[in-house]
Design a protein around this motif. Structure first.
Motif, PDB file in Angstrom:
ATOM      1  N   TRP A  54       0.834  -1.249   0.056  1.00 45.71           N
ATOM      2  CA  TRP A  54      -0.028   0.092   0.088  1.00 45.71           C
ATOM      3  C   TRP A  54       0.689   1.269   0.012  1.00 45.71           C
ATOM      4  O   TRP A  54       0.353   2.382  -0.349  1.00 45.71           O
ATOM      5  CB  TRP A  54      -0.993   0.045   1.160  1.00 45.71           C
ATOM      6  N   PHE A  55       1.937   1.110   0.323  1.00 42.41           N
ATOM      7  CA  PHE A  55       2.927   2.471   0.205  1.00 42.41           C
ATOM      8  C   PHE A  55       2.970   3.034  -1.330  1.00 42.41           C
ATOM      9  O   PHE A  55       3.116   4.165  -1.513  1.00 42.41           O
ATOM     10  CB  PHE A  55       4.563   1.998   0.531  1.00 42.41           C
ATOM     11  N   TRP A  56       2.757   1.926  -2.264  1.00 41.38           N
ATOM     12  CA  TRP A  56       2.957   2.506  -3.697  1.00 41.38           C
ATOM     13  C   TRP A  56       1.713   3.304  -3.978  1.00 41.38           C
ATOM     14  O   TRP A  56       1.503   3.994  -4.824  1.00 41.38           O
ATOM     15  CB  TRP A  56       3.113   1.382  -4.566  1.00 41.38           C
ATOM     16  N   VAL A  57       0.451   3.224  -3.216  1.00 40.83           N
ATOM     17  CA  VAL A  57      -0.502   4.240  -3.264  1.00 40.83           C
ATOM     18  C   VAL A  57      -0.325   5.450  -2.689  1.00 40.83           C
ATOM     19  O   VAL A  57      -0.797   6.543  -3.067  1.00 40.83           O
ATOM     20  CB  VAL A  57      -1.833   3.394  -2.650  1.00 40.83           C
ATOM     21  N   VAL A  58       0.215   5.488  -1.161  1.00 44.23           N
ATOM     22  CA  VAL A  58       0.615   6.597  -0.573  1.00 44.23           C
ATOM     23  C   VAL A  58       1.453   7.436  -1.373  1.00 44.23           C
ATOM     24  O   VAL A  58       1.404   8.775  -1.667  1.00 44.23           O
ATOM     25  CB  VAL A  58       1.223   6.279   0.574  1.00 44.23           C
ATOM     26  N   LEU A  59       2.678   6.956  -2.157  1.00 46.87           N
ATOM     27  CA  LEU A  59       3.528   7.720  -2.829  1.00 46.87           C
ATOM     28  C   LEU A  59       2.896   8.646  -3.982  1.00 46.87           C
ATOM     29  O   LEU A  59       3.154   9.787  -3.770  1.00 46.87           O
ATOM     30  CB  LEU A  59       4.696   6.897  -3.380  1.00 46.87           C
ATOM     31  N   PRO A  60       2.279   8.072  -5.049  1.00 46.15           N
ATOM     32  CA  PRO A  60       1.555   9.136  -5.892  1.00 46.15           C
ATOM     33  C   PRO A  60       0.512   9.942  -5.163  1.00 46.15           C
ATOM     34  O   PRO A  60       0.318  10.867  -5.604  1.00 46.15           O
ATOM     35  CB  PRO A  60       1.022   8.349  -7.024  1.00 46.15           C
ATOM     36  N   ALA A  61      -0.141   9.404  -4.295  1.00 43.51           N
ATOM     37  CA  ALA A  61      -1.122  10.283  -3.529  1.00 43.51           C
ATOM     38  C   ALA A  61      -0.632  11.633  -2.714  1.00 43.51           C
ATOM     39  O   ALA A  61      -0.915  12.645  -2.905  1.00 43.51           O
ATOM     40  CB  ALA A  61      -1.895   9.560  -2.555  1.00 43.51           C
ATOM     41  N   VAL A  62       0.679  11.426  -2.286  1.00 42.85           N
ATOM     42  CA  VAL A  62       1.478  12.438  -1.504  1.00 42.85           C
ATOM     43  C   VAL A  62       2.048  13.286  -2.809  1.00 42.85           C
ATOM     44  O   VAL A  62       1.982  14.423  -2.674  1.00 42.85           O
ATOM     45  CB  VAL A  62       2.517  11.882  -0.642  1.00 42.85           C
TER      46      VAL A  62
END
Length: 354
Positions: free
Chosen positions: A122-130
């Motif tokens: 789920w970090f790869w979802v957080v990265l583009p969101a940030v």
């Protein structure tokens, strides 16, 4: 020195600023490498400082050259500089605080994801969101050319990457094509007029930016509907249902924009025509949609009866009446304005004849 500044005004100003700086005449003279008598003559209004001394004297007195030449406090200039410093400080604070918050969020998400899942998912979802949030809040504050356009590009790319990551992590699906096409259409809808005006079009084309915008957005809408039809596995719907329905909805927009842009006359008169168009569209849109869908169309308002069978027709009738009322009001305003303009013109002509 300027003729606007008398020797006496300058002398009083130099004396006040020297005392405010805590200097004696001798100390000021020593710093400027002149005699104490020269400083005394300046302050008594007997002579002006040499032009080569202005920069050094203003620096020792803690004032700007502008203030010294005009022998007055440049309060407005100081306020502007103070506001500029405050803005730079505010911008730097926002820039570094948001950048730090985003970096901390990414670092925390990275550590927690590895600690709990022993992998990065789920970090790869957080990265583009940030990254999307940073593009909209932090990137515009950077001192780079065309920061606004870079912010727009960063936001669109980050949103597209976010959608792709979510799509990949949840087993794919055709919805991703609808989402990406929707993002592109939304960007075109908002920024096409801005891009066309910033593009430096030739003069003949600049006069038709409204028409060019409508063409681009209409084509983009048709392509978006085509993507949706393909994604849901019903390509036949694109020509049979989607394009006709889109044409029905776009027709009033096209007509209203063209009336406002190309019909000559006062803006009130054009507004009256658009209001009449809006009233007519209220009825014709429903008729057109029912024809495309193959449903029977009936419009039988009865303001004396408000039931589930008449409420929709009654509301449509009230909307039409309101549109007609607005059109009449704007039409009267256009006529009154035209008469006043003619009267003013006649008055001007009579004055010229006299």
């Amino acid at each position: 020195m300027t003729s606007e500044t008398s020797k006496r005004d300058l002398g009083r100003f130099v004396t006040a600023r020297r005392r405010a700086a805590g200097l004696t005449q001798r100390e000021l003279a020593t710093r400027l490498h002149v005699t104490e008598s020269a400083v005394s003559k300046w302050e008594r209004g007997l002579s002006y400082p040499d032009i080569t001394m202005v920069q050094a004297l203003s620096a020792e007195l803690g004032v700007s050259v502008h203030e010294l030449i005009h022998a007055s406090e440049d309060h407005e200039g100081r306020a502007d500089r103070r506001d500029a410093r405050a803005y730079r400080g505010w911008r730097a604070a926002i820039l570094w605080s948001t950048a730090g918050a985003y970096a901390l969020a990414l670092l925390t998400s990275f550590i927690v994801n590895l600690s709990v899942s022993h992998t990065l998912d789920w970090f790869w979802v957080v990265l583009p969101a940030v990254t999307l949030a940073a593009s909209l809040t932090t990137l515009p504050l950077l001192r780079i050319p065309r920061a606004g356009w870079w912010s727009l590009l960063g936001a669109i790319v980050s949103l597209a990457v976010l959608l792709l990551v979510v799509w990949a992590q949840h087993g794919g699906g055709t919805w991703i094509w609808i989402a990406l096409a929707g993002v592109i259409f939304g960007a075109l809808l908002v920024f096409t007029p801005i891009l066309l005006r910033a593009a430096g079009l030739p003069a003949p084309l600049r006069r038709h930016v409204t028409l060019i915008t409508l063409v681009i957005l209409t084509v983009a809408l048709a392509l978006l509907l085509g993507v949706i039809a393909l994604a849901v596995g019903r390509p036949e719907l694109w020509a049979e249902r989607m394009l006709p329905l889109a044409a029905i909805g776009a027709a009033p927009v096209w007509l209203g924009a063209l009336i406002l842009r190309y019909v000559p006359g006062p803006i009130a008169a054009r507004g009256a025509l658009v209001s009449l168009l809006a009233g007519a569209s209220t009825i014709l849109l429903g008729w057109g949609v029912d024809r495309v869908l193959g449903d029977p169309w009936e419009w039988a308002p009865d303001l004396g009866v408000w039931t589930e069978h008449t409420v929709e027709a009654n509301v449509l009738l009230l909307v039409v009446l309101c549109a007609v009322g607005v059109a009449l009001w704007l039409g009267v305003a256009a006529l009154v304005g035209a008469k006043r303009q003619d009267s003013a013109l006649d008055t001007a002509l009579e004055t010229e004849v006299d």
